[in-house]
Write a protein that holds these residues in place. Structure first.
Motif: not given
Length: 418
Positions: A104-120
């Motif tokens: 919820r803070r680091d922009k890289y980890d945020m993108a990776m979490a969204v991808r892991a959820h099956g979202l772009r």
């Protein structure tokens, strides 16, 4: 009932008054001794029963907080996100999922979490080495690239780099500067430049159920150094096709990031292939005037967040009603073309002459140095235009921009820098 508000700055300054109307007393927690001056000046003096400072000693802070027996904790600003989650977890209060990866803070980890959820999510790299960044950029093969700190908010140190030289300049600038909490940037994030139309959504969640309070369409300009400058924003109607495309994606993003309680502000690009997350902040939207938003929607992000914390059942009933703008509204970011000492604020009173004028607020004071606007931090303020006739809003917007360029007799009364 008592609650904790962490960092009641920017939009968070409105929380104590709204909660007081519901009979809730508030204790303030300052997340760091080094809150930037531009945030501190927004603090609502006299609004709290007590103010506590977190200096890094969590156990001491918990001991100081427990006597007030808070029922919930809310973030007032981006600087509050980490500590809000930590306090909720240690005090056994409603809160978001544990965030050891800082999604919820680091922009890289945020993108990776969204991808892991099956979202772009955008193609993303996080690094502290320029050679790694350059190699990734070459392999990516598409310019421009978005370059920004891993941990910040808004347009703070966000660059659009068209070639390796601009990438190097932005990379070194970010590593040589601090984020909005005053901490030195240790890493840089590179992302693909998304093509499409940008939107933001304000949401409030209770027990993992999300209510979308508003969706707005951004209009931005390209500023010096490629940084984005906010121009104006307008809310979407509930039946707008873009809103229909964004809603399920936004709900999935909140789940992916472990947002279960409280407010969030998400920025999304609607591309030809569908929505793609830019970033989410687990906090209130910044720089808004809630009472003006309520004139359009009947409620606002601050009121909904306060209601969710103090009366979840009443919030659920309110959230069952879809958000729908009742009139035209435009949030206009002021853009200064000048540099110099601001002699007076009187020029801004000319905004009140606009037929659709609703209200404005300024982030500058008389006597201070006014910089040309190059990002959100250097915008002098905001003006809301509200009217049933969209043509009137457009006419007044054009008049506002003309006043900004007018010298003398415009908005900015300054001693010019030669």
């Amino acid at each position: 009932m008592q609650c904790l508000i962490v960092d009641a700055y920017s939009t968070g300054r409105f929380l104590p008054a709204v909660l007081a109307e519901r009979g809730v007393k508030c204790v303030h927690v300052q997340s760091s001794p080094d809150i930037p001056d531009y945030l501190q000046r927004t603090f609502p003096q006299g609004a709290f029963t007590e103010t506590l400072l977190y200096d890094g000693d969590l156990e001491a802070l918990l001991e100081a907080v427990r006597p007030s027996a808070p029922a919930f904790v809310l973030p007032g600003n981006e600087t509050a996100v980490d500590l809000t989650d930590t306090l909720a977890r240690h005090l056994g209060l409603p809160g978001n999922a544990p965030d050891e990866r800082r999604v919820r803070r680091d922009k890289y980890d945020m993108a990776m979490a969204v991808r892991a959820h099956g979202l772009r999510a955008p193609d993303t790299l996080r690094t502290s080495r320029f050679d790694t960044a350059y190699a990734w950029a070459r392999a990516h093969g598409r310019w421009p690239l978005v370059v920004k700190p891993a941990d910040s908010a808004g347009t703070d140190n966000v660059f659009f780099c068209a070639d390796p030289v601009e990438l190097c300049t932005a990379f070194n600038h970010i590593l040589g500067s601090s984020n909005i909490q005053g901490a030195r940037n240790k890493t840089v994030v590179l992302q693909e430049r998304l093509a499409g139309t940008e939107y933001f959504a304000n949401t409030v969640s209770v027990a993992g159920r999300h209510h979308i309070a508003e969706i707005w369409r951004y209009h931005k300009r390209r500023g010096r150094g490629g940084a984005a400058i906010y121009d104006y924003e307008e809310p979407l109607a509930a039946d707008d096709p873009a809103a229909a495309a964004l809603r399920p994606y936004l709900l999935g993003v909140l789940d992916a990031l472990g947002v279960r309680y409280g407010p969030a502000h998400s920025e999304v690009m609607l591309t030809g292939e569908g929505p793609v997350l830019i970033e989410t902040g687990a906090r209130l939207a910044g720089s808004i005037l809630p009472h003006v938003v309520s004139r359009c929607f009947g409620t606002n992000h601050v009121e909904l967040a306060a209601l969710a914390g103090s009366d979840p059942a009443a919030f659920a009933a309110r959230a069952a009603v879809p958000a729908e703008p009742r009139t035209g509204l435009r949030y206009v970011s002021l853009i200064s073309p000048f540099a110099g000492r601001l002699l007076s604020l009187d020029g801004f009173e000319r905004l009140r002459e606009l037929p659709s004028y609703a209200d404005h607020f300024l982030g500058v004071r008389a006597g201070e140095y006014l910089s040309p606007t190059v990002d959100s931090a250097t915008s002098p303020g905001v003006c809301y235009l509200l009217h049933e006739d969209a043509r009137q809003i457009e006419e007044d917007y054009r008049r506002l921009r003309a006043l900004e360029l007018q010298e003398p007799g415009g908005l900015y009364e300054i001693a010019r820098t030669r």
